[in-house]
Design an enzyme around this catalytic site. Structure first.
Site, short mmCIF file in Angstrom:
data_model
loop_
_atom_site.label_atom_id
_atom_site.label_comp_id
_atom_site.label_asym_id
_atom_site.label_seq_id
_atom_site.Cartn_x
_atom_site.Cartn_y
_atom_site.Cartn_z
N ARG A 58 0.81 -1.22 0.00
CA ARG A 58 0.00 0.00 0.00
C ARG A 58 0.84 1.27 0.00
NH1 ARG A 58 -3.34 -2.69 3.57
NH2 ARG A 58 -1.76 -4.27 3.32
N THR A 59 1.95 1.28 0.73
CA THR A 59 2.71 2.53 0.81
C THR A 59 3.31 2.89 -0.56
OG1 THR A 59 3.19 2.05 3.11
CG2 THR A 59 4.53 3.73 2.08
N LYS A 86 24.42 -6.31 -6.15
CA LYS A 86 25.81 -6.55 -6.54
C LYS A 86 26.77 -5.97 -5.52
CE LYS A 86 24.77 -6.23 -11.49
NZ LYS A 86 24.94 -5.34 -12.64
N ARG A 108 12.18 3.63 1.50
CA ARG A 108 11.91 2.71 2.62
C ARG A 108 13.13 1.83 2.79
NH1 ARG A 108 6.61 -0.90 3.71
NH2 ARG A 108 5.98 1.12 4.50
N HIS A 136 7.79 6.37 10.47
CA HIS A 136 7.00 6.19 9.26
C HIS A 136 6.04 7.37 9.23
CE1 HIS A 136 4.84 4.47 6.02
NE2 HIS A 136 4.52 3.29 6.50
C1 NCD Z 1 3.48 -0.59 8.13
C2 NCD Z 1 4.97 -0.55 7.92
O1 NCD Z 1 5.47 -0.92 6.86
O2 NCD Z 1 5.62 -0.12 8.84
N1 NCD Z 1 2.73 -0.84 6.98
C3 NCD Z 1 2.42 0.17 6.14
O3 NCD Z 1 3.22 1.03 5.84
N2 NCD Z 1 1.16 0.20 5.68
C4 NCD Z 1 3.11 -1.48 9.21
C5 NCD Z 1 3.43 -2.93 9.09
O4 NCD Z 1 4.16 -3.36 8.20
O5 NCD Z 1 2.94 -3.67 9.94
#
Ligand code: NCD
Length: 313
Positions: A58-59, A86, A108, A136
């Protein structure tokens, strides 16, 4: 509207007025996203690169759509097949991309602090899409927008954050944001899943769900972050569900109009009952996803304004 930051690395760096600026603008984007014609031009001509070193559904989709809706050229780097495999370091990869003049870099990474480090090396605006167990920020902002729209305000609410607090960047960013906006925060979970030094966060800590959920306005559930555990944190998933899984009975302790949240991905039947998660009268989980696109549009718009100003100066 003031938001004078160069990057969005964490809630830690934001003032309450910054948070309100993002949410107010995101409200307008939430309206735009419900129209058949969803295009704005805030990022027209700009290049956005998404670098996800950890799995994401989703992100990543949310950042991608947000950039496209605002007119950016959006590129998703596939980190599975990139030169990182690599042996190239994160910073080398970032410097290589930097030389191609992106304007927005969405990152990320599994290591806490990696995104901050990267931001020091590049010229563009960096958005943290989750770094290890650290922060986050866009998740906390989208949660805040969801709460503000459901409850009509974002202050003086009783909010319970439940489950795997220790491994959760979502919990950390939410504790910071909701604290800055003057809410009362309760953390509920087994002691093994509470971070050390939790006393300094200005929160109440509960081991018992029924006690902790009493009269809260918001119940925020967290995924058990098994990928960040090296064994021994919970007795068994069954036992965990029995004590900490949210079902309608435990939710009965909260206020009658309490909302249920989860950042996803969910482990149904581990931290939350599947039927409750789907109950549109209580659960705002789909609203969180919807608000995610709007919040990311707002955050990138505000950073892009600052970028343009700096270039013009
Ligand atoms: C979260 C994350 O990646 O920190 N998910 C997200 O961004 N929707 C929470 C999770 O992974 O549990």
């Amino acid at each position: 509207m003031t938001f004078s930051h160069r990057h969005l690395l964490g809630i830690e760096h934001l003032a309450p007025s910054d948070i309100t600026a993002v949410l107010d603008l995101a409200d307008t984007y939430a309206d735009l996203n419900r129209q058949p014609q969803k295009h704005g031009d805030a990022l027209a001509g700009m290049t956005q690169i998404n670098m996800f070193f950890e799995n994401s559904t989703r992100t990543q989709a949310s950042f991608e759509l947000a950039g496209m809706r605002l007119g950016a050229d959006v590129m998703n780097m596939s980190m599975q097949t990139s030169s990182v495999k690599k042996g190239e370091t994160l910073i080398d990869t970032a410097m290589t991309l930097n030389a191609m003049h992106p304007d927005l870099l969405v990152v990320r990474h599994p290591s806490s602090g990696a995104v901050d480090l990267l931001a020091q090396k590049v010229n563009c605006a960096v958005l943290n899409a989750g770094d290890g167990r650290h922060e986050h920020p866009t998740q906390a902002l989208l949660d805040a927008l969801t709460i503000r729209r459901a409850k009509g305000r974002l202050h003086r609410l009783n909010i319970a954050i439940c489950g795997d607090i220790a491994h959760s960047r979502v919990a950390r960013s939410n504790i910071l944001l909701l604290g800055k906006m003057e809410n009362r925060i309760r953390l509920i979970g087994p002691p093994t899943l509470m971070p050390s030094g939790i006393g300094e966060f200005g929160v109440e800590v509960f081991e018992d769900m029924n006690e902790g959920l009493r009269d809260v306005d918001v119940v925020m559930m967290l995924r058990l972050q098994k990928e960040r555990m090296d064994g021994g944190f919970i007795p068994s998933e069954r036992e965990y569900y029995f004590r900490y899984g949210l079902d309608s009975e435990k939710l009965g302790m909260a206020k009658e109009d309490a909302i249920v949240m989860h950042p996803g991905p969910m482990n149904r039947g581990v931290e939350i009952d599947g039927t409750l998660a789907d109950d549109i009268h209580r659960s705002v989980i789909q609203d969180q996803v919807e608000m995610g696109v709007a919040v990311r549009m707002a955050a990138m718009d505000l950073l892009a304004r600052n970028l343009r100003q700096r270039t013009a100066a």
